[in-house]
Motif scaffolding. Structure first.
Motif, PDB file in Angstrom:
ATOM      1  N   ARG A 145       0.863  -1.181   0.000  1.00  0.00           N
ATOM      2  CA  ARG A 145       0.000   0.000   0.000  1.00  0.00           C
ATOM      3  C   ARG A 145       0.905   1.239   0.000  1.00  0.00           C
ATOM      4  O   ARG A 145       0.857   2.066   0.919  1.00  0.00           O
ATOM      5  N   PRO A 146       1.738   1.377  -1.015  1.00  0.00           N
ATOM      6  CA  PRO A 146       2.773   2.418  -0.983  1.00  0.00           C
ATOM      7  C   PRO A 146       2.217   3.834  -0.957  1.00  0.00           C
ATOM      8  O   PRO A 146       2.865   4.739  -0.408  1.00  0.00           O
ATOM      9  N   GLU A 147       1.013   4.037  -1.515  1.00  0.00           N
ATOM     10  CA  GLU A 147       0.440   5.385  -1.528  1.00  0.00           C
ATOM     11  C   GLU A 147       0.090   5.867  -0.127  1.00  0.00           C
ATOM     12  O   GLU A 147      -0.051   7.074   0.116  1.00  0.00           O
ATOM     13  N   LYS A 148      -0.040   4.940   0.840  1.00  0.00           N
ATOM     14  CA  LYS A 148      -0.297   5.274   2.250  1.00  0.00           C
ATOM     15  C   LYS A 148       0.868   4.840   3.132  1.00  0.00           C
ATOM     16  O   LYS A 148       0.712   4.649   4.334  1.00  0.00           O
ATOM     17  N   LYS A 149       2.039   4.731   2.517  1.00  0.00           N
ATOM     18  CA  LYS A 149       3.243   4.297   3.246  1.00  0.00           C
ATOM     19  C   LYS A 149       3.002   2.990   4.007  1.00  0.00           C
ATOM     20  O   LYS A 149       3.489   2.774   5.102  1.00  0.00           O
ATOM     21  N   ASN A 150       2.214   2.122   3.369  1.00  0.00           N
ATOM     22  CA  ASN A 150       1.912   0.795   3.902  1.00  0.00           C
ATOM     23  C   ASN A 150       1.273   0.841   5.289  1.00  0.00           C
ATOM     24  O   ASN A 150       1.545  -0.011   6.153  1.00  0.00           O
ATOM     25  N   ALA A 151       0.409   1.860   5.505  1.00  0.00           N
ATOM     26  CA  ALA A 151      -0.372   1.917   6.739  1.00  0.00           C
ATOM     27  C   ALA A 151      -1.313   0.721   6.789  1.00  0.00           C
ATOM     28  O   ALA A 151      -1.836   0.263   5.768  1.00  0.00           O
ATOM     29  N   LEU A 152      -1.551   0.217   7.992  1.00  0.00           N
ATOM     30  CA  LEU A 152      -2.273  -1.031   8.177  1.00  0.00           C
ATOM     31  C   LEU A 152      -3.728  -0.795   8.563  1.00  0.00           C
ATOM     32  O   LEU A 152      -4.021  -0.053   9.512  1.00  0.00           O
ATOM     33  N   THR A 153      -4.627  -1.439   7.844  1.00  0.00           N
ATOM     34  CA  THR A 153      -6.050  -1.443   8.166  1.00  0.00           C
ATOM     35  C   THR A 153      -6.421  -2.796   8.763  1.00  0.00           C
ATOM     36  O   THR A 153      -5.629  -3.742   8.756  1.00  0.00           O
ATOM     37  N   ARG A 154      -7.655  -2.912   9.269  1.00  0.00           N
ATOM     38  CA  ARG A 154      -8.102  -4.193   9.811  1.00  0.00           C
ATOM     39  C   ARG A 154      -7.988  -5.291   8.757  1.00  0.00           C
ATOM     40  O   ARG A 154      -7.552  -6.409   9.052  1.00  0.00           O
ATOM     41  N   ALA A 155      -8.366  -4.977   7.516  1.00  0.00           N
ATOM     42  CA  ALA A 155      -8.294  -5.979   6.450  1.00  0.00           C
ATOM     43  C   ALA A 155      -6.853  -6.404   6.192  1.00  0.00           C
ATOM     44  O   ALA A 155      -6.569  -7.590   5.945  1.00  0.00           O
ATOM     45  N   ILE A 156      -5.915  -5.453   6.258  1.00  0.00           N
ATOM     46  CA  ILE A 156      -4.507  -5.799   6.032  1.00  0.00           C
ATOM     47  C   ILE A 156      -3.969  -6.629   7.194  1.00  0.00           C
ATOM     48  O   ILE A 156      -3.244  -7.611   6.972  1.00  0.00           O
ATOM     49  N   TYR A 157      -4.314  -6.263   8.414  1.00  0.00           N
ATOM     50  CA  TYR A 157      -3.905  -7.082   9.562  1.00  0.00           C
ATOM     51  C   TYR A 157      -4.351  -8.534   9.368  1.00  0.00           C
ATOM     52  O   TYR A 157      -3.576  -9.474   9.557  1.00  0.00           O
ATOM     53  N   ASP A 158      -5.623  -8.694   9.022  1.00  0.00           N
ATOM     54  CA  ASP A 158      -6.165 -10.043   8.901  1.00  0.00           C
ATOM     55  C   ASP A 158      -5.505 -10.810   7.762  1.00  0.00           C
ATOM     56  O   ASP A 158      -5.246 -12.012   7.877  1.00  0.00           O
ATOM     57  N   SER A 159      -5.212 -10.120   6.666  1.00  0.00           N
ATOM     58  CA  SER A 159      -4.565 -10.779   5.531  1.00  0.00           C
ATOM     59  C   SER A 159      -3.119 -11.153   5.854  1.00  0.00           C
ATOM     60  O   SER A 159      -2.643 -12.219   5.454  1.00  0.00           O
ATOM     61  N   LEU A 160      -2.416 -10.274   6.569  1.00  0.00           N
ATOM     62  CA  LEU A 160      -1.050 -10.599   6.971  1.00  0.00           C
ATOM     63  C   LEU A 160      -1.034 -11.807   7.909  1.00  0.00           C
ATOM     64  O   LEU A 160      -0.206 -12.719   7.754  1.00  0.00           O
ATOM     65  N   ALA A 161      -1.944 -11.822   8.869  1.00  0.00           N
ATOM     66  CA  ALA A 161      -2.009 -12.954   9.801  1.00  0.00           C
ATOM     67  C   ALA A 161      -2.294 -14.245   9.046  1.00  0.00           C
ATOM     68  O   ALA A 161      -1.661 -15.287   9.298  1.00  0.00           O
TER      69      ALA A 161
END
Length: 279
Positions: free
Chosen positions: A20-36
């Motif tokens: 998510r380079p346009e947001k400096k890879n800031a983490l959302t709930r969806a990104i947390y869940d996908s990373l996990a």
């Protein structure tokens, strides 16, 4: 899986990218869940021996997406959100290797405390700004940072929330090594490939022993001697000694899928394996 998390595999190395380079890879709930989910999937996949984590663009991660964070405050739920990601990192039995390209802020920095090896580009910067944001530190940082840095340096990091550049991070032991930005990914990949050539079961065993709190130093010394004696008769040790006699590199590939009784699960409540939770 979130569109902002991508995975790639070369050989036995699975790379997980925060994209998510346009947001400096800031983490959302969806990104947390996908990373996990990506970490748990890699840890369960028998074709994977090493898990790498990095960001795309000029940042590793700027931490929480503030808007998403306010809309969905974190909860103590090991299956979702920040807690879910931290549990996936904590529970991973395979080596976790981080390549920090650019900034690592907030949980983008504290998640690194759960990785086994952390490498940084020369432009990498780290910041834990929780107190100045009116928040408590997270990610187990109030336990892990004092262990890693000592109480005084940990206090400086958490109280002031100042930037830590790559050189200071290396001097303090926050990262293993610093490379030129252009060389970071290639250097980390080289080290991940070296890890992947090691015997997978013994990597997991060594990691578990380091994570598991022994009842005493004497007990751990006894446990290690017992494990050495038991592993001497197993295929990995036989191949290593045979390779030394034949003056060639060992080939542990044929044994990667084999589980042996010489890697017993942790039994005490503070043990690494004992902390695993059902999906």
């Amino acid at each position: 899986m979130s569109d902002h998390v991508r995975t790639a595999q070369t050989g036995a190395v699975r790379t997980i990218l925060i994209d998510r380079p346009e947001k400096k890879n800031a983490l959302t709930r969806a990104i947390y869940d996908s990373l996990a989910a990506a970490i748990r999937s890699a840890d369960a996949d028998p074709t994977v021996k090493v898990i790498c984590l990095t960001g795309t663009g000029g940042a590793f991660s700027s931490g929480n997406d503030i808007g998403d964070f306010e809309a969905q405050p974190p909860v103590s739920d090991m299956k979702t959100g920040p807690h879910g990601l931290l549990c996936a990192l904590r529970d991973a039995e395979k080596p976790l290797v981080a390549a920090v390209n650019g900034m690592a802020v907030g949980i983008g920095a504290t998640l690194l405390l759960h990785c086994d090896l952390v490498y940084a580009g020369a432009s990498a910067r780290f910041r834990l700004p929780f107190v100045g944001l009116g928040l408590a530190p997270e990610g187990g940082s109030t336990v892990l940072l004092p262990r890693l840095l000592g109480p005084q340096r940990a206090s400086e990091v958490l109280f002031f929330g100042d930037w830590i550049d790559a050189r200071k991070a290396l001097a303090w032991g926050l990262v293993n090594e610093v490379f030129e930005d252009a060389d970071l990914i290639a250097e980390v990949r080289s080290r991940a490939d070296r890890l992947a050539r090691q015997p997978a079961r013994l990597l997991r065993l060594a990691k578990r022993l380091m994570k598991q709190a022994p009842t005493s130093l004497d007990d751990r010394i006894v446990e290690e001697i017992d494990l050495i004696a038991r592993n001497l008769s197993l295929p990995e040790a036989k191949e290593a000694f045979r390779a030394m006699r034949e003056k060639r590199p060992p080939d542990f590939g044929p044994f990667d899928g084999q589980e042996q009784a010489a890697s017993p699960p942790c039994s005490d409540g503070s043990g690494f394996a004992a902390q695993r939770r059902p999906e």
